[in-house]
Design an enzyme around this catalytic site. Structure first.
Site, PDB file in Angstrom:
ATOM      1  N   GLU A  47       0.860  -1.194   0.000  1.00  0.00           N
ATOM      2  CA  GLU A  47       0.000   0.000   0.000  1.00  0.00           C
ATOM      3  C   GLU A  47       0.893   1.240   0.000  1.00  0.00           C
ATOM      4  OE1 GLU A  47      -1.696   0.724   3.882  1.00  0.00           O
ATOM      5  OE2 GLU A  47      -3.412   1.807   3.064  1.00  0.00           O
ATOM      6  N   ASN A 110      -6.706   6.559  -1.654  1.00  0.00           N
ATOM      7  CA  ASN A 110      -5.667   5.557  -1.412  1.00  0.00           C
ATOM      8  C   ASN A 110      -5.953   4.432  -2.420  1.00  0.00           C
ATOM      9  OD1 ASN A 110      -3.970   3.578  -0.407  1.00  0.00           O
ATOM     10  ND2 ASN A 110      -4.394   4.068   1.743  1.00  0.00           N
ATOM     11  N   LYS A 127      -9.353   2.540  -2.024  1.00  0.00           N
ATOM     12  CA  LYS A 127      -9.626   1.981  -0.685  1.00  0.00           C
ATOM     13  C   LYS A 127     -10.945   2.514  -0.129  1.00  0.00           C
ATOM     14  CE  LYS A 127      -7.159   1.621   3.776  1.00  0.00           C
ATOM     15  NZ  LYS A 127      -5.842   1.954   4.377  1.00  0.00           N
ATOM     16  N   GLU A 146      -5.718   8.818   7.848  1.00  0.00           N
ATOM     17  CA  GLU A 146      -6.274   8.508   6.521  1.00  0.00           C
ATOM     18  C   GLU A 146      -7.613   9.199   6.280  1.00  0.00           C
ATOM     19  OE1 GLU A 146      -5.797   4.770   4.529  1.00  0.00           O
ATOM     20  OE2 GLU A 146      -4.697   4.007   6.251  1.00  0.00           O
ATOM     21  N   CYS A 172      -5.304  -2.714   2.516  1.00  0.00           N
ATOM     22  CA  CYS A 172      -5.068  -2.686   3.962  1.00  0.00           C
ATOM     23  C   CYS A 172      -6.330  -2.875   4.799  1.00  0.00           C
ATOM     24  CB  CYS A 172      -4.317  -1.413   4.356  1.00  0.00           C
ATOM     25  SG  CYS A 172      -3.636  -1.559   6.023  1.00  0.00           S
ATOM     26  N   ASN A 197      -0.070  -1.133   5.400  1.00  0.00           N
ATOM     27  CA  ASN A 197       0.849  -0.504   6.359  1.00  0.00           C
ATOM     28  C   ASN A 197       0.173  -0.645   7.711  1.00  0.00           C
ATOM     29  OD1 ASN A 197       3.129   1.536   5.071  1.00  0.00           O
ATOM     30  ND2 ASN A 197       1.401   1.204   3.686  1.00  0.00           N
TER      31      ASN A 197
HETATM   32  N1  CDV Z   1      -3.186   1.475   6.436  1.00  0.00           N
HETATM   33  C1  CDV Z   1      -4.162   0.888   7.178  1.00  0.00           C
HETATM   34  O1  CDV Z   1      -5.298   0.764   6.749  1.00  0.00           O
HETATM   35  N2  CDV Z   1      -3.798   0.479   8.428  1.00  0.00           N
HETATM   36  C2  CDV Z   1      -4.737  -0.058   9.362  1.00  0.00           C
HETATM   37  C3  CDV Z   1      -4.300   0.243  10.775  1.00  0.00           C
HETATM   38  C4  CDV Z   1      -4.268   1.712  11.019  1.00  0.00           C
HETATM   39  C5  CDV Z   1      -5.232  -0.419  11.777  1.00  0.00           C
HETATM   40  C6  CDV Z   1      -4.917  -1.545   9.201  1.00  0.00           C
HETATM   41  O2  CDV Z   1      -6.072  -1.988   9.113  1.00  0.00           O
HETATM   42  O3  CDV Z   1      -3.941  -2.295   9.198  1.00  0.00           O
END
Ligand code: CDV
Length: 303
Positions: A47, A110, A127, A146, A172, A197
């Site tokens: 990501e 994103n 996203k 975010e 993510c 991430n």
């Molecule tokens: N980049 C993300 O979406 N990270 C989230 C963290 C912040 C909980 C995740 O779901 O991994």
């Protein structure tokens, strides 16, 4: 006949602040070359793979913020990655921050793209599930901004026919939501690609810190099994500008079993030959068409 897609999950170590995009792209190309030399059909990057994960910082200056986003894809800086992939006939998934200026106001997403072996963008995901907050929390060790820097994706969850199968994408936090997998599986997804991430601690919920790795695997293993699809999940790992992130880049089979996983918190290729036909038995087992009971679930339609 089997449908084997040999996949390289390209875990990234930290990207330090101030490193040029050109340097990052060179690093991605090196991984792509290694994956191609190993006979891979597809390489999956993380990501926001072109920059440090800037949502961890409060940024007020719009010019400073804009430098983390891509206005076009490909653009001249990223074009060498497309060229290297097409020359070696390897497909790729790439996550990046997108600034869309086509409409009446700038929009920030994103985003991930799926690029086929000929170097053409065949799919794009924005996203949908944005974690964190939009307000400033300077007392936290780091932030998850975010909701300040992106809006929720407007492209839905889609699948694309490529690499001999049906491929879906998410990003993510999308992986933590059962809807993600089910909406993709209802469209026939056999392979779901995602980058992440994920910090190894949650400032607002330290009691969950010990479970971060477990929850990461739990949601994806359940998603793979309940929906009969492969999942390839790729980390940006290690300590990036003071934020410590998990590794555990993982390839999961439709059985829910982990087939391959990273061992480090740095750059690492995790490779596995994924047989898309392994989806078939699980799709038969659950047979959505015959066995789902949406009219019995008691859901009141959302407006
Ligand atoms: N980049 C993300 O979406 N990270 C989230 C963290 C912040 C909980 C995740 O779901 O991994």
């Amino acid at each position: 006949m089997t449908r084997i897609v040999k996949i390289a999950a390209a875990q990234s170590g930290p990207i330090p602040l101030g490193v040029s995009r050109e340097t990052v792209v060179r690093r991605l190309i090196e991984k792509l070359q290694a994956a191609a030399a190993d006979g891979c059909d597809l390489i999956v990057f993380s990501e926001c793979a072109l920059t440090p994960f800037f949502p961890h910082w409060w940024i007020e200056n719009e010019e400073e913020l804009d430098q983390y986003y891509e206005l076009r894809m490909p653009n001249p800086v990223v074009q060498p990655l497309f060229d290297a992939a097409a020359a070696r006939q390897i497909a790729f998934y790439l996550g990046y921050a997108e600034l869309d200026v086509a409409g009446d106001r700038p929009r920030r997403f994103n985003t991930s793209i799926l690029v086929d072996k000929a170097g053409a963008i065949v799919g794009k995901h924005r996203k949908i599930h944005l974690p964190g907050h939009a307000d400033h929390r300077p007392d936290n060790p780091f932030q998850n901004l975010e909701k300040r820097y992106f809006e929720s994706g407007d492209l839905g969850f889609q699948t694309w026919s490529t690499l001999g199968g049906k491929v879906g994408m998410c990003i993510c936090n999308d992986r933590r939501w059962p809807e993600t997998y089910r909406v993709l599986a209802l469209q026939g997804a056999e392979l779901i690609l995602l980058g992440y991430n994920t910090p190894d601690n949650i400032p607002e919920h330290p009691e969950m810190d010990r479970l971060v790795n477990f929850h990461h695997q739990l949601c994806m293993q359940a998603g793979a099994y309940q929906n009969g699809c492969w999942i390839v999940a790729v980390a940006k790992a290690g300590v990036e500008e003071g934020v410590s992130q998990i590794g555990l880049t993982t390839i999961i089979a439709p059985s829910g079993e982990i087939k391959a996983q990273s061992q480090s918190l740095g750059d690492e290729l995790v490779v596995f030959p994924c047989d898309l036909d392994e989806s078939i038995a699980y799709r038969e087992l659950f047979d959505f068409q015959a066995n789902r009971r949406p009219h019995h679930y008691g859901l009141i339609a959302e407006s």
